[in-house]
Design a protein around this motif. Structure first.
Motif, PDB file in Angstrom:
ATOM      1  N   UNK B  80       0.790  -1.433  -0.004  1.00  0.00           N
ATOM      2  CA  UNK B  80       0.105   0.084   0.097  1.00  0.00           C
ATOM      3  C   UNK B  80       0.794   1.139  -0.020  1.00  0.00           C
ATOM      4  N   UNK B  81       1.874   1.291   0.965  1.00  0.00           N
ATOM      5  CA  UNK B  81       2.608   2.489   0.930  1.00  0.00           C
ATOM      6  C   UNK B  81       3.512   2.655  -0.279  1.00  0.00           C
ATOM      7  N   UNK B  82       4.069   1.470  -0.654  1.00  0.00           N
ATOM      8  CA  UNK B  82       5.110   1.667  -2.092  1.00  0.00           C
ATOM      9  C   UNK B  82       4.227   2.184  -3.087  1.00  0.00           C
ATOM     10  N   UNK B  83       3.153   1.837  -3.269  1.00  0.00           N
ATOM     11  CA  UNK B  83       2.386   2.292  -4.593  1.00  0.00           C
ATOM     12  C   UNK B  83       2.333   3.610  -4.479  1.00  0.00           C
ATOM     13  N   UNK B  84       1.927   4.141  -3.286  1.00  0.00           N
ATOM     14  CA  UNK B  84       1.495   5.394  -3.077  1.00  0.00           C
ATOM     15  C   UNK B  84       2.803   6.234  -3.253  1.00  0.00           C
ATOM     16  N   UNK B  85       3.895   5.876  -2.666  1.00  0.00           N
ATOM     17  CA  UNK B  85       5.113   6.792  -2.905  1.00  0.00           C
ATOM     18  C   UNK B  85       5.444   6.744  -4.587  1.00  0.00           C
ATOM     19  N   UNK B  86       5.492   5.554  -5.236  1.00  0.00           N
ATOM     20  CA  UNK B  86       5.906   5.378  -6.630  1.00  0.00           C
ATOM     21  C   UNK B  86       4.785   6.306  -7.464  1.00  0.00           C
ATOM     22  N   UNK B  87       3.613   6.406  -7.139  1.00  0.00           N
ATOM     23  CA  UNK B  87       2.738   7.085  -7.979  1.00  0.00           C
ATOM     24  C   UNK B  87       3.066   8.439  -7.881  1.00  0.00           C
ATOM     25  N   UNK B 125      -1.928   7.238   0.997  1.00  0.00           N
ATOM     26  CA  UNK B 125      -0.916   8.230   1.631  1.00  0.00           C
ATOM     27  C   UNK B 125      -1.035   8.410   3.004  1.00  0.00           C
ATOM     28  N   UNK B 126      -2.411   8.565   3.542  1.00  0.00           N
ATOM     29  CA  UNK B 126      -2.616   8.370   4.852  1.00  0.00           C
ATOM     30  C   UNK B 126      -1.831   7.402   5.775  1.00  0.00           C
ATOM     31  N   UNK B 127      -1.986   6.180   5.320  1.00  0.00           N
ATOM     32  CA  UNK B 127      -1.421   4.961   5.585  1.00  0.00           C
ATOM     33  C   UNK B 127       0.025   5.159   5.835  1.00  0.00           C
ATOM     34  N   UNK B 128       0.595   5.882   4.941  1.00  0.00           N
ATOM     35  CA  UNK B 128       1.942   5.938   4.787  1.00  0.00           C
ATOM     36  C   UNK B 128       2.522   7.005   5.817  1.00  0.00           C
TER      37      UNK B 128
END
Lengths: 216, 216
Positions: B80-87, B125-128
């Motif tokens: 979940x976090x990784x996808x958020x950053x990459x995008x 992103x909130x999760x991140x």
DNA sequence: TGAATAACCAAGCAAGCGCTTGGGGTGACT
DNA sequence: AGTCACCCCAAGCGCTTGCTTGGTTATTCA
């Protein structure tokens, strides 16, 4: 008329007065040590990942014995947070009374908030900031009332700063931006580094001040 | 030479391109829906308080079936976090390329970060931001590398802004203050209120800018 | 058409969780 | 001397947790 910060002696006096008034439990007492240990563990591991067994072990008692002091784990969390707010409200009141210009009062608020996060109440306040959602609904309501009391001091000063032209954006929004900026320091500020809290507070003040009005 | 923000079309194109490159999993696929649902639940209830049974029920499968897609719950959090950053790295790259003055580039960074927190990647992103400590050590290291990549864009622009005299405090510290100020909006900003994200981004920019240099 | 692969179910295990129970020791005050 | 509050122990109950297992159904593609 220079800026005046709270001394360590001031802080200790406020604390012992609150203990006398039975508003805060003595950190030396069993209950007090329990809350202090809980605050540290909750900050370091999070509320959910701190088990009652962890907490009991850190204090040196059996896990079941915790419930002699507090009826459940949730209540311990609530007390940790409540004590943190009550103490820091007093500190803010005193810091404001020691300074007289709006600019100094604003700096006092900023410094107080950084100190609450980093110095002796660090564990308690960290829990308040980062474990908010671990509170049940009822306790959130109670803490919100206390937070409002604290926030009022900020809003008052920021409103006056805006009137004087020292800041040039809406002061309610500015408070939220500032609150975030300061709270976030928990994630990066190193107390023993090159940057003192006073310097950091001054930089934060400089960031928000309208520069025209602040060349003194 | 006015400021240019990313359109919704821009954002969608970036997304579909990342899917084509197999960098992000298609939100329509089973794995993608799983991640999206997980992101929402993790944001709303927290990672620890979201059980695999909750997650499975929200998707409409049995709890054991989750582990066909990911080996454990921790891996779901990481994805979940990784996808958020990459995008969001891609979005920042594009937003920067569309603007040419330092001031506009800085505004673009601020707006992108607010949008990441509030708009379509809000849950991820909130999760991140708020479930960072639920990551195990190994995954924290991996995510830190990705965050550094993202942070570099900020540091570059802020360094140039400082050189031009647009800001007057250390740009590393300013980034941390700003990061906190923006992230904190998750706790108070209401997307359907009177305040638009562009307005909020502009106010944030105005807060940090040295006013002498910015009267255009 | 057949075989591989992906997606899922039904059932349940082992461990860890918050909390309860019933009791014991100790010091302070009357 | 008696009692009452305070502080704590030892044991364990009932429940939830992440995850495993062994098997079934759907989809894809040569």
């Amino acid at each position: 008329m220079a800026f005046v910060a709270l001394t360590q002696h001031d802080n200790e006096q406020i604390l012992s007065q609150l203990i006398d008034e039975s508003i805060i439990v003595d950190p030396q007492s069993p209950k007090g040590r329990l809350l202090g240990t809980a605050a540290t563990l909750f900050r370091d591991r999070g509320f959910d990942k701190t088990t009652v067994r962890d907490l009991a072990k850190a204090i040196g008692i059996q896990s079941g014995s915790l419930f002699h002091h507090y009826p459940n784990k949730q209540e311990i969390l609530k007390q940790v947070m409540q004590q943190a707010i009550l103490l820091n409200i007093r500190r803010v009141e005193m810091a404001l009374s020691l300074n007289h210009t709006i600019k100094d009062k604003l700096l006092a608020l900023i410094l107080c908030e950084f100190q609450a996060l980093i110095l002796d109440t660090s564990a308690h306040i960290s829990v308040l900031v980062f474990e908010w959602r671990a509170l049940n609904e009822e306790n959130q309501t109670i803490m919100l009332e206390l937070r409002d009391e604290y926030e009022q001091y900020w809003i008052d000063i920021l409103a006056q700063a805006q009137q004087q032209g020292m800041i040039n954006i809406d002061h309610y929004i500015l408070r939220r931006l500032l609150n975030g900026a300061i709270n976030w320091s928990l994630n990066w500020y190193k107390p023993n580094g090159d940057l003192s809290l006073k310097q950091l507070a001054n930089m934060t003040l400089q960031m928000v001040l309208n520069n025209h009005a602040t060349t003194k």
